[in-house]
Design an enzyme around this catalytic site. Structure first.
Site, short mmCIF file in Angstrom:
data_model
loop_
_atom_site.label_atom_id
_atom_site.label_comp_id
_atom_site.label_asym_id
_atom_site.label_seq_id
_atom_site.Cartn_x
_atom_site.Cartn_y
_atom_site.Cartn_z
CD GLU A 38 -10.46 -1.82 -3.74
OE1 GLU A 38 -11.21 -2.52 -4.47
OE2 GLU A 38 -10.15 -2.42 -2.58
CG ASP A 42 -14.63 2.09 -8.31
OD1 ASP A 42 -13.89 1.53 -9.22
OD2 ASP A 42 -15.91 2.14 -8.03
CG ASP A 111 -7.79 -3.86 -5.00
OD1 ASP A 111 -8.44 -3.65 -6.02
OD2 ASP A 111 -8.00 -5.10 -4.44
CD GLU A 114 -10.42 1.01 -8.10
OE1 GLU A 114 -11.19 1.24 -9.02
OE2 GLU A 114 -10.54 0.12 -7.37
#
Length: 252
Positions: A38, A42, A111, A114
């Site tokens: 994640e 991101d 989450d 990502e």
């Protein structure tokens, strides 16, 4: 459940399927969870979305581009992508999260999205991750209006009504469902002046209000042209009724 359908939706067949499995694994399920993926996803996501916005809106300044990017990569936007991918049926959650409805929790869905982007980066490099992200964000960018960047549905509805000198909407919780730790709310948004009443659900009161405001704004925008036509019709009729009176006064 087979991940082949999900890979088709992502437009990427993973060479290392374990990466995709890890991206779908919540920390409540096992020690090999998706939080590091994640983190990576991101960073890749922010870069790719920034590049997409830079190309699509050549006249926007840095501040507007930043606000627009923040709106596109926030939790709610990512959760929407997760729902579109139907991630709920693929998530690997611990027993407690399953019982509390974690498979539909926006934060868990966001989450996982990502983490999938991070997994795609590790599996095929930057170009692969970019392709996966662009595929998910193209339909989102197609409907983006820079004039509304960073504004939520309640703010947009308020501005719409104030611009037409109409009273602000009324929000009422009409129902709640589920246990205290996983409640679902239903909120009604009413605009008396336009005779609009809509109800929308949400995982929190605020989320339900935002969903209801979005529906109400769509209904108000559709109703406005018809309302304008009715007002013009009434004005025309009043003018026609007053014409004989004016003629009579001239005759006198």
């Amino acid at each position: 459940m087979s991940l082949a359908t999900l890979e088709t939706r992502l437009d990427h067949r993973f060479g290392n399927a374990a990466l995709l499995e890890q991206a779908l694994t919540h920390r409540s399920h096992s020690a090999r969870h998706n939080e590091r993926l994640e983190f990576l996803g991101d960073s890749v996501l922010n870069f790719v979305v920034a590049a997409m916005l830079f190309e699509r809106f050549p006249k926007l300044d840095e501040g507007d581009l930043s606000r627009l990017r923040a709106n596109l990569v926030k939790q709610a936007s990512l959760a929407d992508i997760g729902q579109r991918l139907e991630l709920s049926q693929y998530l690997r959650l611990g027993e407690g999260e399953l019982k509390s409805g974690g498979f539909r929790r926006p934060s868990i869905l966001a989450d996982a999205v990502e983490a999938i982007f991070g997994a795609a980066f590790l599996d095929g490099g930057f170009d692969t991750a970019r392709k996966v992200i662009v595929r998910q964000y193209q339909p989102v960018l197609a409907s983006v209006d820079p004039k509304t960047l960073g504004k939520d549905a309640k703010t947009l509805l308020q501005e719409f009504l104030q611009g037409r000198k109409l009273a602000l909407p009324l929000y009422t919780v009409v129902a709640t469902h589920g246990a205290a730790h996983s409640q679902q709310f239903e909120v009604e948004c009413a605009i008396p002046a336009l005779e609009i009443k809509v109800v929308a659900p949400g995982a929190s009161r605020r989320a339900a209000e935002q969903s209801a405001a979005k529906l109400a704004l769509e209904a108000a925008q559709a109703a406005s042209p018809a309302r304008a036509v009715r007002k013009q019709g009434k004005a025309r009729k009043a003018a026609q009724l007053s014409l004989p009176v004016a003629v009579a006064q001239e005759v006198k």
